[in-house]
Design an enzyme around this catalytic site. Structure first.
Site, PDB file in Angstrom:
ATOM      1  N   LYS A 204       9.407 -22.426   7.782  1.00 46.93           N
ATOM      2  CA  LYS A 204       8.150 -22.071   7.128  1.00 46.93           C
ATOM      3  C   LYS A 204       7.824 -20.617   7.464  1.00 46.93           C
ATOM      4  O   LYS A 204       8.006 -20.192   8.614  1.00 46.93           O
ATOM      5  CB  LYS A 204       7.067 -23.000   7.694  1.00 46.93           C
ATOM      6  CG  LYS A 204       5.718 -22.853   7.092  1.00 46.93           C
ATOM      7  CD  LYS A 204       4.672 -23.593   7.934  1.00 46.93           C
ATOM      8  CE  LYS A 204       4.335 -22.807   9.179  1.00 46.93           C
ATOM      9  NZ  LYS A 204       2.992 -23.015   9.731  1.00 46.93           N
TER      10      LYS A 204
ATOM     11  N   LYS B  37       4.003 -15.965  11.084  1.00 46.66           N
ATOM     12  CA  LYS B  37       3.937 -14.783  11.936  1.00 46.66           C
ATOM     13  C   LYS B  37       4.701 -15.034  13.243  1.00 46.66           C
ATOM     14  O   LYS B  37       5.439 -14.176  13.713  1.00 46.66           O
ATOM     15  CB  LYS B  37       2.459 -14.521  12.241  1.00 46.66           C
ATOM     16  CG  LYS B  37       2.230 -13.331  13.094  1.00 46.66           C
ATOM     17  CD  LYS B  37       1.542 -12.241  12.322  1.00 46.66           C
ATOM     18  CE  LYS B  37       1.444 -11.021  13.195  1.00 46.66           C
ATOM     19  NZ  LYS B  37       1.376  -9.795  12.454  1.00 46.66           N
TER      20      LYS B  37
ATOM     21  N   LYS C  47       2.935 -26.146  19.885  1.00 52.90           N
ATOM     22  CA  LYS C  47       2.352 -25.077  20.717  1.00 52.90           C
ATOM     23  C   LYS C  47       2.776 -25.227  22.168  1.00 52.90           C
ATOM     24  O   LYS C  47       2.989 -24.238  22.873  1.00 52.90           O
ATOM     25  CB  LYS C  47       0.819 -25.099  20.624  1.00 52.90           C
ATOM     26  CG  LYS C  47       0.268 -24.622  19.286  1.00 52.90           C
ATOM     27  CD  LYS C  47      -0.095 -23.150  19.332  1.00 52.90           C
ATOM     28  CE  LYS C  47      -0.439 -22.570  17.973  1.00 52.90           C
ATOM     29  NZ  LYS C  47      -1.767 -22.945  17.506  1.00 52.90           N
TER      30      LYS C  47
HETATM   31  P1  AMP Z   1      -3.052 -19.494   9.550  1.00 48.42           P
HETATM   32  O1  AMP Z   1      -2.632 -18.078   9.518  1.00 48.42           O
HETATM   33  O2  AMP Z   1      -2.140 -20.374  10.340  1.00 48.42           O
HETATM   34  O3  AMP Z   1      -4.508 -19.654   9.920  1.00 48.42           O
HETATM   35  O4  AMP Z   1      -2.904 -20.044   8.055  1.00 48.42           O
HETATM   36  C1  AMP Z   1      -3.856 -19.742   7.063  1.00 48.42           C
HETATM   37  C2  AMP Z   1      -3.628 -20.605   5.860  1.00 48.42           C
HETATM   38  O5  AMP Z   1      -2.359 -20.294   5.267  1.00 48.42           O
HETATM   39  C3  AMP Z   1      -3.573 -22.101   6.208  1.00 48.42           C
HETATM   40  O6  AMP Z   1      -4.240 -22.811   5.183  1.00 48.42           O
HETATM   41  C4  AMP Z   1      -2.107 -22.412   6.211  1.00 48.42           C
HETATM   42  O7  AMP Z   1      -1.846 -23.755   5.896  1.00 48.42           O
HETATM   43  C5  AMP Z   1      -1.582 -21.471   5.131  1.00 48.42           C
HETATM   44  N1  AMP Z   1      -0.164 -21.128   5.385  1.00 48.42           N
HETATM   45  C6  AMP Z   1       0.311 -20.469   6.466  1.00 48.42           C
HETATM   46  N2  AMP Z   1       1.647 -20.325   6.390  1.00 48.42           N
HETATM   47  C7  AMP Z   1       2.034 -20.923   5.224  1.00 48.42           C
HETATM   48  C8  AMP Z   1       3.294 -21.097   4.551  1.00 48.42           C
HETATM   49  N3  AMP Z   1       4.428 -20.635   5.068  1.00 48.42           N
HETATM   50  N4  AMP Z   1       3.293 -21.753   3.383  1.00 48.42           N
HETATM   51  C9  AMP Z   1       2.149 -22.222   2.834  1.00 48.42           C
HETATM   52  N5  AMP Z   1       0.937 -22.079   3.397  1.00 48.42           N
HETATM   53  C10 AMP Z   1       0.858 -21.433   4.580  1.00 48.42           C
END
Ligand code: AMP
Ligand code: TRP
Length: 380
Positions: free
Chosen positions: A249, A252, A169
């Site tokens: 990965k 967004k 970040k």
């Molecule tokens: P976030 O939008 O960062 O709050 O992510 C929400 C959930 O989705 C979290 O548990 C992340 O670990 C999972 N997540 C986000 N991006 C990925 C990805 N590319 N592959 C697997 N899990 C993901």
């Protein structure tokens, strides 16, 4: 990793088959003797279905949080949300839209409010059932901010400074390295332990945060006596979903997502932009499904992925065919959720009611934890 375990399908060792994971369940098979999820296996999808309820034994509690960061993508669903949905039957599940966390990067109040409601609608559309789980907004149970402060006093700064997401970040938003970014994992630990949850379904990118949560819990329990269980991360069989670039990965912030609730045209556009096996230059070259992200995603959208892979290996099919098929399957798979999402967005009052009830339902748990913690720390 992976090779010595006899896994055959993998893109990169760390991507689709994580150490500690068990192979994908084939349709129709069952694993009657398999251990329960909190006994050590990391792949919840493969946990056996619950035994018939004989006694009113309390179900173990799970907790997860998700940022209101706009449209959910395939990484969110395959990596985390489908475990949320699956686990609500077996566990006492609490799911939280973490708007306090989002404030570390989102500073537009209207946008934050809109995206919070959108994420709630998306989770409900994807199958969270307010009769079976609790869905709420983090700031509606503000006890968590007090607990985060209390946990901060047992957390060495060095633990936070070495957290990979903090370092990331700092690079991503160098103009805005606010204290919240550093304290982010402490608030995350507070989220989990306020409800004394022991199991946390997340994607692999959250593993370091969960490790830190465990360390914070240990530090607290050592100083003030056994209070919180050590929370354990659990993953799906797709703990890291790669983005359309096939390298990073899916995220967004990178802009390499396939948004599951977008219009069919948008999904087609995103899938058709995917990078496939970069060594397959001519249509007649054999493909390598193990390293092709499109082929990997086919595993989750149909039972015939092995035939699709065979088509690629023998160059019977081209990458464009395989992408087109994937796009249509993704569109079809999420069609009911897309429809339901549209309905929910049109009824914000209904979604707000679910969220308000969720926050109210867990109030007694939060209050009991805070009473205990204040007393143990000498505050009251
Ligand atoms: P976030 O939008 O960062 O709050 O992510 C929400 C959930 O989705 C979290 O548990 C992340 O670990 C999972 N997540 C986000 N991006 C990925 C990805 N590319 N592959 C697997 N899990 C993901
Ligand atoms: N940090 C998580 C993410 O970015 C979101 C989160 C906040 C979370 N609190 C949590 C996840 C508690 C699991 C448990 O995805």
């Amino acid at each position: 990793a992976g090779a010595e375990r006899g896994t055959t399908h993998r893109a990169t060792a760390d991507t689709w088959n994580m150490p500690g994971m068990v192979p994908e369940r084939t349709p129709g098979s069952s694993r009657p003797g398999a251990g329960r999820l909190h006994s050590g296996t990391m792949t919840i999808e493969l946990a056996p279905l619950p035994a018939p309820v004989e006694t009113a034994r309390p179900r173990p509690r799970i907790f997860s949080g998700i940022q209101p960061s706009g449209a959910p993508h395939i990484g969110n669903d395959l990596g985390a949300i489908r475990n949320y949905v699956r686990l609500q039957a077996e566990y006492e599940a609490i799911y939280c839209i973490v708007d306090y966390h989002a404030l570390t990067s989102v500073h537009d109040p209207d946008r934050l409010r809109r995206q919070t409601r959108e994420m709630a609608s998306a989770l409900l559309a994807l199958g969270l059932d307010p009769e079976r789980c609790t869905l709420f907004v983090q700031s509606h149970r503000p006890e968590v901010t007090e607990l985060a402060w209390l946990l901060a006093t047992v957390t060495p700064v060095s633990w936070l400074e070495r957290t990979p997401t903090y370092k990331e970040k700092k690079l991503n938003q160098p103009e805005d390295i606010n204290h919240g970014l550093l304290a982010y994992p402490v608030l995350q630990a507070a989220d989990i332990v306020l409800y004394k949850a022991s199991v946390v379904p997340v994607g692999k990118d959250q593993a370091a945060h969960l490790e830190l949560s465990r360390e914070i819990v240990r530090a607290f329990n050592v100083r003030y006596g056994e209070t919180f269980p050590e929370p354990k991360a659990v993953f799906t069989s797709a703990p890291v979903v790669l983005g359309t670039d096939g390298v990073k990965k899916m995220s967004k912030s990178v802009g390499n997502t396939i948004e599951i609730l977008a219009s069919p045209d948008e999904i087609r556009r995103q899938v058709m932009s995917m990078v496939t096996d970069t060594q397959r230059i001519l249509r007649t070259d054999p493909g390598r499904p193990e390293v092709c992200n499109v082929c990997q995603l086919h595993r989750f959208f149909g039972t015939d992925y092995e035939q699709i892979w065979e088509g690629e290996r023998t160059a019977r099919t081209g990458c464009v065919d395989t992408k087109r098929l994937l796009a249509e399957r993704i569109i079809e798979h999420y069609a009911p959720a897309r429809e339901r999402y549209r309905e929910l967005i049109a009824q914000p009052g209904q979604v707000d009611r679910v969220l308000a009830q969720g926050a109210e339902r867990i109030r007694p748990i939060a209050e009991a934890t805070m009473t205990e913690v204040r007393e143990k720390m000498g505050l009251r």
